[in-house]
Design a protein around this motif. Structure first.
Motif, PDB file in Angstrom:
ATOM      1  N   LYS A 105      33.063  86.014  31.680  1.00  0.00           N
ATOM      2  CA  LYS A 105      32.019  86.883  31.110  1.00  0.00           C
ATOM      3  C   LYS A 105      32.602  87.920  30.158  1.00  0.00           C
ATOM      4  O   LYS A 105      31.923  88.361  29.240  1.00  0.00           O
ATOM      5  CB  LYS A 105      31.238  87.575  32.234  1.00  0.00           C
ATOM      6  N   GLY A 106      33.849  88.312  30.368  1.00  0.00           N
ATOM      7  CA  GLY A 106      34.480  89.294  29.498  1.00  0.00           C
ATOM      8  C   GLY A 106      35.343  88.699  28.400  1.00  0.00           C
ATOM      9  O   GLY A 106      35.939  89.421  27.607  1.00  0.00           O
ATOM     10  N   MET A 107      35.391  87.390  28.342  1.00  0.00           N
ATOM     11  CA  MET A 107      36.275  86.702  27.400  1.00  0.00           C
ATOM     12  C   MET A 107      35.545  86.402  26.087  1.00  0.00           C
ATOM     13  O   MET A 107      34.363  86.061  26.083  1.00  0.00           O
ATOM     14  CB  MET A 107      36.720  85.380  28.049  1.00  0.00           C
ATOM     15  N   ASP A 108      36.259  86.518  24.987  1.00  0.00           N
ATOM     16  CA  ASP A 108      35.725  86.111  23.693  1.00  0.00           C
ATOM     17  C   ASP A 108      35.619  84.587  23.698  1.00  0.00           C
ATOM     18  O   ASP A 108      36.606  83.904  23.987  1.00  0.00           O
ATOM     19  CB  ASP A 108      36.678  86.573  22.584  1.00  0.00           C
ATOM     20  N   ASN A 114      42.411  78.578  23.487  1.00  0.00           N
ATOM     21  CA  ASN A 114      43.793  78.942  23.819  1.00  0.00           C
ATOM     22  C   ASN A 114      44.181  78.554  25.242  1.00  0.00           C
ATOM     23  O   ASN A 114      45.341  78.704  25.614  1.00  0.00           O
ATOM     24  CB  ASN A 114      44.003  80.449  23.633  1.00  0.00           C
ATOM     25  N   TYR A 115      43.238  78.096  26.030  1.00  0.00           N
ATOM     26  CA  TYR A 115      43.512  77.734  27.416  1.00  0.00           C
ATOM     27  C   TYR A 115      43.576  76.223  27.529  1.00  0.00           C
ATOM     28  O   TYR A 115      42.722  75.510  26.995  1.00  0.00           O
ATOM     29  CB  TYR A 115      42.419  78.285  28.339  1.00  0.00           C
ATOM     30  N   ASN A 116      44.598  75.747  28.216  1.00  0.00           N
ATOM     31  CA  ASN A 116      44.658  74.315  28.459  1.00  0.00           C
ATOM     32  C   ASN A 116      45.275  74.032  29.813  1.00  0.00           C
ATOM     33  O   ASN A 116      45.963  74.845  30.392  1.00  0.00           O
ATOM     34  CB  ASN A 116      45.365  73.555  27.332  1.00  0.00           C
ATOM     35  N   TYR A 117      44.978  72.844  30.288  1.00  0.00           N
ATOM     36  CA  TYR A 117      45.449  72.381  31.578  1.00  0.00           C
ATOM     37  C   TYR A 117      46.752  71.645  31.360  1.00  0.00           C
ATOM     38  O   TYR A 117      46.816  70.703  30.580  1.00  0.00           O
ATOM     39  CB  TYR A 117      44.398  71.462  32.205  1.00  0.00           C
ATOM     40  N   MET A 118      47.793  72.097  32.028  1.00  0.00           N
ATOM     41  CA  MET A 118      49.084  71.442  31.882  1.00  0.00           C
ATOM     42  C   MET A 118      49.348  70.606  33.118  1.00  0.00           C
ATOM     43  O   MET A 118      49.694  71.144  34.176  1.00  0.00           O
ATOM     44  CB  MET A 118      50.176  72.484  31.664  1.00  0.00           C
ATOM     45  N   GLY A 119      49.111  69.314  32.988  1.00  0.00           N
ATOM     46  CA  GLY A 119      49.365  68.394  34.082  1.00  0.00           C
ATOM     47  C   GLY A 119      50.848  68.092  34.185  1.00  0.00           C
ATOM     48  O   GLY A 119      51.675  68.656  33.463  1.00  0.00           O
ATOM     49  N   SER A 120      51.194  67.164  35.056  1.00  0.00           N
ATOM     50  CA  SER A 120      52.607  66.868  35.276  1.00  0.00           C
ATOM     51  C   SER A 120      53.269  66.249  34.053  1.00  0.00           C
ATOM     52  O   SER A 120      54.452  66.448  33.827  1.00  0.00           O
ATOM     53  CB  SER A 120      52.758  65.955  36.486  1.00  0.00           C
ATOM     54  N   GLN A 122      51.323  65.807  30.788  1.00  0.00           N
ATOM     55  CA  GLN A 122      50.637  66.095  29.535  1.00  0.00           C
ATOM     56  C   GLN A 122      49.884  67.414  29.606  1.00  0.00           C
ATOM     57  O   GLN A 122      49.581  67.907  30.691  1.00  0.00           O
ATOM     58  CB  GLN A 122      49.599  65.007  29.226  1.00  0.00           C
ATOM     59  N   ASN A 123      49.552  67.932  28.436  1.00  0.00           N
ATOM     60  CA  ASN A 123      48.649  69.069  28.322  1.00  0.00           C
ATOM     61  C   ASN A 123      47.278  68.544  27.933  1.00  0.00           C
ATOM     62  O   ASN A 123      47.169  67.631  27.114  1.00  0.00           O
ATOM     63  CB  ASN A 123      49.118  70.030  27.242  1.00  0.00           C
ATOM     64  N   TYR A 124      46.246  69.131  28.515  1.00  0.00           N
ATOM     65  CA  TYR A 124      44.879  68.747  28.201  1.00  0.00           C
ATOM     66  C   TYR A 124      44.114  69.971  27.751  1.00  0.00           C
ATOM     67  O   TYR A 124      44.271  71.057  28.326  1.00  0.00           O
ATOM     68  CB  TYR A 124      44.179  68.158  29.436  1.00  0.00           C
ATOM     69  N   PRO A 125      43.262  69.846  26.740  1.00  0.00           N
ATOM     70  CA  PRO A 125      42.455  70.985  26.310  1.00  0.00           C
ATOM     71  C   PRO A 125      41.544  71.467  27.440  1.00  0.00           C
ATOM     72  O   PRO A 125      41.241  70.737  28.385  1.00  0.00           O
ATOM     73  CB  PRO A 125      41.612  70.430  25.158  1.00  0.00           C
ATOM     74  N   PHE A 126      41.101  72.686  27.301  1.00  0.00           N
ATOM     75  CA  PHE A 126      40.216  73.328  28.262  1.00  0.00           C
ATOM     76  C   PHE A 126      39.053  72.431  28.688  1.00  0.00           C
ATOM     77  O   PHE A 126      38.632  72.451  29.846  1.00  0.00           O
ATOM     78  CB  PHE A 126      39.671  74.626  27.638  1.00  0.00           C
ATOM     79  N   TRP A 127      38.526  71.635  27.779  1.00  0.00           N
ATOM     80  CA  TRP A 127      37.335  70.821  28.050  1.00  0.00           C
ATOM     81  C   TRP A 127      37.465  69.968  29.303  1.00  0.00           C
ATOM     82  O   TRP A 127      36.487  69.693  29.979  1.00  0.00           O
ATOM     83  CB  TRP A 127      37.046  69.897  26.851  1.00  0.00           C
ATOM     84  N   TYR A 128      38.669  69.569  29.625  1.00  0.00           N
ATOM     85  CA  TYR A 128      38.872  68.699  30.780  1.00  0.00           C
ATOM     86  C   TYR A 128      38.603  69.413  32.110  1.00  0.00           C
ATOM     87  O   TYR A 128      38.394  68.759  33.121  1.00  0.00           O
ATOM     88  CB  TYR A 128      40.279  68.087  30.754  1.00  0.00           C
ATOM     89  N   LEU A 129      38.596  70.745  32.090  1.00  0.00           N
ATOM     90  CA  LEU A 129      38.201  71.472  33.307  1.00  0.00           C
ATOM     91  C   LEU A 129      36.740  71.197  33.657  1.00  0.00           C
ATOM     92  O   LEU A 129      36.374  71.156  34.825  1.00  0.00           O
ATOM     93  CB  LEU A 129      38.372  72.978  33.120  1.00  0.00           C
TER      94      LEU A 129
END
Length: 167
Positions: A105-108, A114-120, A122-129
């Motif tokens: 709620k406080g985030m632009d 700028n946030y991504n999921y770093m799996g074992s 690969q990195n995945y964009p935020f959308w995968y959350l």
């Protein structure tokens, strides 16, 4: 004892944007989880629908892992805990979702990229959350509701997921 978050869903945000929409999804998840896990018995926690599947406490532990992963990807500072007691898993999961929603709620909204999921591997964009940890947690909350009903302890009457409150 401090009251757990999500007994009611928080008020709607003032404006529609990406972070507020995702925050509201987390709010709905937190509300559903709060009531799905409220009043579980020791029998419910041991319930296993078929041999070889997780029992209820294992499922609740998995939802904690999903909540932790979501929180961490979105900049949370919680430390991963080795929890085995239901009350601790429930409280920590709700705290993780509350923290995630509050920060969103406080985030632009432009900062989401700028946030991504770093799996074992690969990195995945935020959308995968969204289709990963968040959607998976919603599915598992539905399992809790179903399993507790099968075990003879349905969710309390009056929980209104549309309005986000117990009536």
């Amino acid at each position: 004892m401090q009251e757990l978050p999500f007994k009611e869903i928080p008020p709607i945000p003032d404006k529609i944007n990406g972070t507020n929409i995702i925050s509201r999804m987390i709010d709905g998840l937190g509300f559903r989880y709060y009531w799905a896990t409220n009043g579980l018995t020791s029998s419910n926690l041991k319930f296993c629908p078929v041999e070889g599947s997780r029992d209820m406490i294992g499922l609740i532990g998995h939802i904690y892992d999903l909540a932790y992963g979501t929180n961490k990807v979105l900049g949370g500072n919680f430390k991963k805990k080795e929890l085995s007691e239901f009350k601790d898993l429930r409280a920590e999961t709700l705290a993780l979702y509350w923290d995630t929603s509050t920060r969103l709620k406080g985030m632009d909204p432009d900062d989401l990229e700028n946030y991504n999921y770093m799996g074992s591997a690969q990195n995945y964009p935020f959308w995968y959350l969204l289709n990963g940890q968040i959607a998976d947690a919603l599915t598992h909350v539905g399992q809790i509701l179903s399993w507790r009903r099968i075990d003879g302890n349905p969710q309390e009457k009056g929980v209104n997921v549309f309005l986000g409150k117990k009536i």
